[in-house]
Design a protein around this motif. Structure first.
Motif, PDB file in Angstrom:
ATOM      1  N   GLY A  26      32.998  53.017  41.545  1.00 24.54           N
ATOM      2  CA  GLY A  26      32.935  51.642  41.123  1.00 24.54           C
ATOM      3  C   GLY A  26      33.929  50.655  41.658  1.00 24.54           C
ATOM      4  O   GLY A  26      34.562  49.977  40.883  1.00 24.54           O
ATOM      5  N   SER A  27      34.154  50.539  42.951  1.00 25.67           N
ATOM      6  CA  SER A  27      34.992  49.451  43.424  1.00 25.67           C
ATOM      7  C   SER A  27      34.233  48.157  43.301  1.00 25.67           C
ATOM      8  O   SER A  27      33.028  48.103  43.429  1.00 25.67           O
ATOM      9  N   LYS A  28      34.987  47.063  43.049  1.00 21.42           N
ATOM     10  CA  LYS A  28      34.355  45.781  42.817  1.00 21.42           C
ATOM     11  C   LYS A  28      34.862  44.759  43.798  1.00 21.42           C
ATOM     12  O   LYS A  28      35.593  45.070  44.722  1.00 21.42           O
ATOM     13  N   ASN A  29      34.493  43.490  43.569  1.00 17.14           N
ATOM     14  CA  ASN A  29      34.843  42.435  44.493  1.00 17.14           C
ATOM     15  C   ASN A  29      35.582  41.312  43.807  1.00 17.14           C
ATOM     16  O   ASN A  29      35.444  41.076  42.620  1.00 17.14           O
ATOM     17  N   ASP A 186      34.628  39.516  34.072  1.00 22.11           N
ATOM     18  CA  ASP A 186      35.826  39.322  33.270  1.00 22.11           C
ATOM     19  C   ASP A 186      36.873  40.346  33.707  1.00 22.11           C
ATOM     20  O   ASP A 186      36.700  41.547  33.479  1.00 22.11           O
ATOM     21  N   PRO A 187      37.920  39.934  34.403  1.00 24.58           N
ATOM     22  CA  PRO A 187      38.304  38.549  34.699  1.00 24.58           C
ATOM     23  C   PRO A 187      37.495  37.971  35.857  1.00 24.58           C
ATOM     24  O   PRO A 187      36.918  38.712  36.651  1.00 24.58           O
ATOM     25  N   GLY A 306      36.802  49.227  37.289  1.00 29.98           N
ATOM     26  CA  GLY A 306      35.962  49.166  36.107  1.00 29.98           C
ATOM     27  C   GLY A 306      36.749  49.593  34.877  1.00 29.98           C
ATOM     28  O   GLY A 306      37.954  49.814  34.919  1.00 29.98           O
ATOM     29  N   GLY A 307      36.049  49.721  33.772  1.00 26.82           N
ATOM     30  CA  GLY A 307      36.708  50.070  32.523  1.00 26.82           C
ATOM     31  C   GLY A 307      37.353  48.864  31.879  1.00 26.82           C
ATOM     32  O   GLY A 307      37.294  47.744  32.392  1.00 26.82           O
ATOM     33  N   SER A 308      37.981  49.089  30.769  1.00 23.29           N
ATOM     34  CA  SER A 308      38.613  48.015  30.011  1.00 23.29           C
ATOM     35  C   SER A 308      40.008  47.734  30.542  1.00 23.29           C
ATOM     36  O   SER A 308      40.757  48.656  30.873  1.00 23.29           O
ATOM     37  N   ALA A 309      40.353  46.442  30.604  1.00 23.93           N
ATOM     38  CA  ALA A 309      41.699  46.067  31.030  1.00 23.93           C
ATOM     39  C   ALA A 309      42.745  46.650  30.089  1.00 23.93           C
ATOM     40  O   ALA A 309      43.861  46.983  30.520  1.00 23.93           O
ATOM     41  N   TYR A 312      43.853  50.318  31.065  1.00 24.74           N
ATOM     42  CA  TYR A 312      44.131  50.506  32.488  1.00 24.74           C
ATOM     43  C   TYR A 312      44.945  51.760  32.761  1.00 24.74           C
ATOM     44  O   TYR A 312      44.782  52.403  33.812  1.00 24.74           O
ATOM     45  N   GLU A 313      45.817  52.138  31.833  1.00 22.58           N
ATOM     46  CA  GLU A 313      46.626  53.337  32.063  1.00 22.58           C
ATOM     47  C   GLU A 313      45.748  54.579  32.155  1.00 22.58           C
ATOM     48  O   GLU A 313      45.969  55.453  33.002  1.00 22.58           O
ATOM     49  N   ALA A 314      44.740  54.675  31.281  1.00 23.18           N
ATOM     50  CA  ALA A 314      43.827  55.816  31.309  1.00 23.18           C
ATOM     51  C   ALA A 314      42.996  55.804  32.581  1.00 23.18           C
ATOM     52  O   ALA A 314      42.727  56.857  33.179  1.00 23.18           O
ATOM     53  N   VAL A 315      42.573  54.605  33.014  1.00 25.22           N
ATOM     54  CA  VAL A 315      41.788  54.484  34.243  1.00 25.22           C
ATOM     55  C   VAL A 315      42.604  54.954  35.441  1.00 25.22           C
ATOM     56  O   VAL A 315      42.132  55.733  36.279  1.00 25.22           O
TER      57      VAL A 315
END
Length: 401
Positions: A26-29, A186-187, A306-309, A312-315
């Motif tokens: 899931g890389s985003k832009n 978001d963001p 991805g995931g919740s901001a 972020y530590e878990a991601v």
């Protein structure tokens, strides 16, 4: 400013070099020119860690929510562990690759250089088409600045518009108008005030065009005017031989072998020291690039992975675990095959890298060499060597073997 259009984001800046086979997630832009990152940075991550040139904050400091701890003692490199204690290897050599499929991809790419643009009629918009569209974006029924345009050519699948927009255009007929209900990311760097907000785009498809590849015939090949081939068979044979010499194809071979090795392996829990090291590298890199792009670490991590901001530590820990698995897997194969990096090879490679000291922010080759973490660099070279071995071990099958 058009808040709908966005540029490609170099998500790989958070990935350790050569770990791509484990981090293809899931890389985003980004959504604004100012948020773009030089993609060249992603290819230097392995050397940057070794050289201490990852643009991280000073030791013991906190930057934008990330702590860069002073260097800790204890095991953390491949050389500190017996990698085979952490993974049970399955089959990893002799992976068969259908070379004909890759050859067709190479030929299609070559044909695309001479493709013609044709008008499409009698069908709806498909992936890969260029749709000429009018659109108007509204929030709470009111059009907003930058959300309206006419006669825009949109390549479906380009990722130039916010997520869900292009998917909404697929299947539309020429002359059709419909509402596409979405939410801004978001963001949303393009305009933080729109982050996560619902939006409705009214879209009309004016026309559809597509790229038509030329038919590969003896006549077409002869028309290319090459002394190396004049028939389809000669052209295919030439392209096959050329493909085998290209780094991109060798990378594809290595990736296929890595994926097979990963699927056939059984991992134990990763060693804590290595896992923490990978995590710290990711966290500090995220902090730096988040700061550069006006985000906090959670926003940056969420936007890239991805995931919740808030999580972020878990991601980042998940990413660190995948990277550690990649290094342990390569280390175990290296142990099995007797692959190693000699002191002579290490010093030779460091000297070659040191010649580019200025690009790493050092004043001299000596300063670069003094700062480099030799153990991290040895590890990087070992993984690189092992990946090369896996690629060379693949077996090509196909018509031209």
């Amino acid at each position: 400013m058009n808040y709908l259009i966005k540029r490609s984001f170099a998500a790989a800046v958070l990935s350790v070099m050569l770990a791509g086979a484990f981090t293809a997630c899931g890389s985003k832009n980004t959504t604004d020119d100012t948020a773009s990152i030089d993609a060249d940075e992603s290819g230097k991550e392995g050397q940057q860690e070794a050289a201490g040139t990852d643009a991280s904050p000073q030791e013991g400091s906190i930057e934008n929510g990330a702590l860069n701890p002073a260097e800790e003692d204890g095991p953390k490199y491949l050389s500190d562990y017996r990698a085979n204690d952490y993974v049970a290897l399955g089959e990893y050599k002799g992976v068969e690759i259908n070379a004909d499929e890759f050859l067709q991809q190479w030929i299609d790419s070559a044909l695309a250089a001479n493709a013609e643009t044709v008008e499409v009629t009698g069908r709806s918009v498909e992936l890969g088409d260029t749709a000429n569209i009018d659109y108007e974006g509204k929030m709470d029924g009111v059009a907003f600045e930058g959300g309206t345009a006419k006669g825009t050519d949109l390549v479906i699948g380009s990722g130039m518009f916010i997520e869900g927009f292009e998917e909404g255009v697929i299947g539309m007929e020429i002359g059709e108008t419909k509402d596409i209900h979405l939410n801004f990311p978001d963001p949303y760097k393009g305009n933080p005030d729109l982050s996560g907000e619902p939006v409705v785009f009214t879209v009309t498809v004016n026309s559809i065009t597509a790229k038509k590849l030329p038919e590969l015939t003896d006549e077409y090949v002869a028309g290319l005017g090459s002394e190396d081939y004049s028939t389809v068979e000669e052209y295919k044979s030439y392209m096959y031989d050329l493909m085998l010499t290209q780094d991109t194809f060798n990378t594809q071979r290595a990736n296929a072998a890595i994926e097979a090795a990963k699927e056939n392996a059984v991992f134990q829990d990763m060693p804590e020291g290595m896992l923490n090291r990978m995590y710290d590298n990711l966290l500090n890199t995220a902090a730096v690039y988040a700061y550069m792009n006006g985000m906090d670490v959670g926003q940056y991590t969420s936007y890239v992975y991805g995931g919740s901001a808030d999580d972020y530590e878990a991601v980042l820990m998940d990413q660190a675990n995948m990277m550690a698995q990649h290094y342990i897997l390569m280390g175990a194969i290296a142990e099995q095959e007797g692959i190693e990096v000699t002191d002579e090879e290490l010093e030779e490679s460091i000297s070659a890298e040191a010649s580019g000291y200025a690009s790493y922010g050092y004043e001299s080759e000596e300063a670069y060499k003094a700062a480099i973490d030799k153990e991290a660099y040895r590890e990087f070279l070992l993984v690189e060597k092992t990946v090369g071995f896996l690629g060379e071990s693949t077996v090509l099958r196909g018509e031209y073997q």
